[in-house]
Design an enzyme around this catalytic site. Structure first.
Site: not given
Length: 209
Positions: A17, A83, A122
């Protein structure tokens, strides 16, 4: 004399990310980007597969352009998936991971390296999922961060307790090689020399919190 072999035979890099819209919010974000760029160069030299994700790209934007993922002059990823789940271990990533060539030996699990954000969300959930799958997981302390700097050491301590290896990018690269006699050693040593200053800066900020 036997031909030198790498110490780590089945590595894979996970980039979590690293999107443009996070740049103003993440503690020492440029240092995370610099470490990731170095790891991508190492992956190109050592032929290590790369997996990348974005988090809710429609709201949070594309992966930072300077990483060059899937660009003509950059490195091709095995998957560059969007996602909404916090963990990178989504069905799309799992499928691409399963499509990798067989490990050496065939029964071996992979050595998964993680860089990106955020350390306590994450990165943590991806690490936990990979550990549950039986893989060895390396979290690079000079390649992860969070919006709140105080979250980072707590997350790394938890992941270490869960069984992940918390290490640095340079340490991992040398562990992967394991022997100065391997064909790629000179290129990696050159990369380490070229990135000496940025590595030092990343260590002085991200690894002292």
């Amino acid at each position: 004399m036997a031909k030198p072999m790498r110490r780590l035979m089945n590595p894979a890099l996970f980039i979590c990310d690293l999107q443009e819209k996070f740049r103003p919010a993440i503690y020492e974000y440029p240092k995370v980007i610099a470490t990731t760029q170095k790891m991508l160069k190492a992956c190109k030299i050592l032929n290590i597969p790369v997996f990348a994700t974005t988090q809710n790209k429609s709201r949070l934007g594309e992966t930072c352009e300077e990483l060059g993922l899937d660009s003509p002059d950059g490195i091709s990823t095995k998957v560059h998936a969007d996602k909404t789940a916090f963990s990178m271990w989504t069905p799309e990533v799992r499928k691409a991971f399963a499509d990798l060539p067989p490990t050496t030996p065939p029964t071996a699990k992979r050595e998964c390296i993680i860089v990106g954000i955020e350390s306590h969300i994450c990165v943590t959930q991806t690490t936990l999922d990979l550990l549950r799958e039986g893989h060895k997981v390396y979290v690079l302390a000079d390649g992860v961060s969070s919006c709140n700097r105080e979250e980072v050491p707590i997350a790394l301590a938890r992941l270490r307790a869960e069984g992940a290896v918390v290490t640095t990018s340079e340490s991992w690269m040398y562990e992967c090689m394991g022997d100065a006699g391997i064909q790629e050693f000179k290129e990696i040593a050159k990369l380490v020399k070229e990135t000496k200053d940025s590595t030092q800066q990343s260590l002085q900020t991200l690894c002292k919190i």
